[in-house]
Design a protein around this motif. Sequence first.
Motif, PDB file in Angstrom:
ATOM      1  N   SER A 104     -29.782 -49.687  67.633  1.00  0.00           N
ATOM      2  CA  SER A 104     -29.124 -50.985  67.569  1.00  0.00           C
ATOM      3  C   SER A 104     -27.764 -50.919  68.236  1.00  0.00           C
ATOM      4  N   ALA A 105     -27.233 -52.088  68.554  1.00  0.00           N
ATOM      5  CA  ALA A 105     -25.873 -52.212  69.083  1.00  0.00           C
ATOM      6  C   ALA A 105     -25.311 -53.538  68.597  1.00  0.00           C
ATOM      7  N   GLU A 106     -23.985 -53.572  68.411  1.00  0.00           N
ATOM      8  CA  GLU A 106     -23.289 -54.799  68.029  1.00  0.00           C
ATOM      9  C   GLU A 106     -22.237 -55.103  69.084  1.00  0.00           C
ATOM     10  N   VAL A 107     -22.205 -56.357  69.497  1.00  0.00           N
ATOM     11  CA  VAL A 107     -21.263 -56.803  70.527  1.00  0.00           C
ATOM     12  C   VAL A 107     -20.524 -58.026  69.995  1.00  0.00           C
ATOM     13  N   TYR A 108     -19.213 -57.927  69.884  1.00  0.00           N
ATOM     14  CA  TYR A 108     -18.405 -59.071  69.468  1.00  0.00           C
ATOM     15  C   TYR A 108     -18.086 -59.926  70.689  1.00  0.00           C
ATOM     16  N   LEU A 109     -18.179 -61.247  70.544  1.00  0.00           N
ATOM     17  CA  LEU A 109     -17.791 -62.137  71.638  1.00  0.00           C
ATOM     18  C   LEU A 109     -16.287 -62.043  71.875  1.00  0.00           C
ATOM     19  N   TYR A 110     -15.533 -61.697  70.840  1.00  0.00           N
ATOM     20  CA  TYR A 110     -14.098 -61.453  71.011  1.00  0.00           C
ATOM     21  C   TYR A 110     -13.936 -60.129  71.758  1.00  0.00           C
ATOM     22  N   GLY A 111     -13.508 -60.219  72.983  1.00  0.00           N
ATOM     23  CA  GLY A 111     -13.299 -59.028  73.801  1.00  0.00           C
ATOM     24  C   GLY A 111     -14.533 -58.571  74.559  1.00  0.00           C
ATOM     25  N   GLY A 112     -15.705 -59.206  74.335  1.00  0.00           N
ATOM     26  CA  GLY A 112     -16.936 -58.682  74.933  1.00  0.00           C
ATOM     27  C   GLY A 112     -17.107 -57.235  74.514  1.00  0.00           C
ATOM     28  N   VAL A 124     -18.233 -53.936  72.460  1.00  0.00           N
ATOM     29  CA  VAL A 124     -19.303 -53.233  71.741  1.00  0.00           C
ATOM     30  C   VAL A 124     -18.638 -52.430  70.622  1.00  0.00           C
ATOM     31  N   THR A 125     -19.012 -52.699  69.385  1.00  0.00           N
ATOM     32  CA  THR A 125     -18.388 -52.025  68.239  1.00  0.00           C
ATOM     33  C   THR A 125     -19.322 -51.053  67.529  1.00  0.00           C
ATOM     34  N   SER A 126     -20.604 -51.087  67.870  1.00  0.00           N
ATOM     35  CA  SER A 126     -21.553 -50.172  67.230  1.00  0.00           C
ATOM     36  C   SER A 126     -22.699 -49.896  68.185  1.00  0.00           C
ATOM     37  N   TRP A 127     -23.131 -48.654  68.187  1.00  0.00           N
ATOM     38  CA  TRP A 127     -24.332 -48.231  68.916  1.00  0.00           C
ATOM     39  C   TRP A 127     -24.976 -47.138  68.076  1.00  0.00           C
ATOM     40  N   ARG A 128     -26.119 -47.440  67.517  1.00  0.00           N
ATOM     41  CA  ARG A 128     -26.830 -46.486  66.652  1.00  0.00           C
ATOM     42  C   ARG A 128     -28.107 -46.039  67.342  1.00  0.00           C
ATOM     43  N   ASN A 129     -28.398 -44.747  67.215  1.00  0.00           N
ATOM     44  CA  ASN A 129     -29.631 -44.213  67.808  1.00  0.00           C
ATOM     45  C   ASN A 129     -30.826 -44.518  66.909  1.00  0.00           C
ATOM     46  N   ASP A 130     -31.988 -44.035  67.304  1.00  0.00           N
ATOM     47  CA  ASP A 130     -33.227 -44.301  66.552  1.00  0.00           C
ATOM     48  C   ASP A 130     -33.204 -43.752  65.130  1.00  0.00           C
TER      49      ASP A 130
END
Length: 183
Positions: free
Chosen positions: A32-40, A42-48
């Motif tokens: 998974s990944a999380e992307v905030y529209l504030y700043g474009g 990416v605040t999280s990137w998790r592997n499988d």
Amino acid sequence: MAGSGSERVAVELCKGINGLDKVVLRGPRGSSAEVYLYGGHVTSWRNDHGEELLFVSSKAIFKPPKAIRGGIPICFPQFGSHGSLEQHGFARNKFWSIDTDPPPFPTNSKSFIDLILKPSEEDTQKWPYSYEFRLRVALGPGGDLMLTSRVRNTNADGKPFTFAFAYHTYFSVSDISGVESMG
């Protein structure tokens, strides 16, 4: 965007910390990944396996106009603090929009989001150029994270400009003694 049963939603727009809009990308095998529209941003990137691969400071303030500390900030139109703009430029402190009409760009991912940043009047007072900054954040089928940026000069007179740009990535490291940097 909601699925039923074991169906997983690949892209979900939802609220994050302090009610800021974010997009959650989900891969077919649990990444998974999380992307905030504030700043474009990416605040999280998790592997499988659900392991977090990015570092976000526990002191991060998810409240404009402060930039988010950690993850993958987008530095544009300058990197560093050697110009007339705030440190690392203004892109990381602006609200990006979901790009509803992105240019064609092939992808093998069903989990991606296209964002766009255009200058505000305040921006053009500090940096007098017109541009479109497009950012695609994609989560590949194998859980890999791909960021693709395109900056287009939209000055009415076509006057060229120069800029600096960086993905200022903060990786999560469990044991710093095992880290090696190669350039």
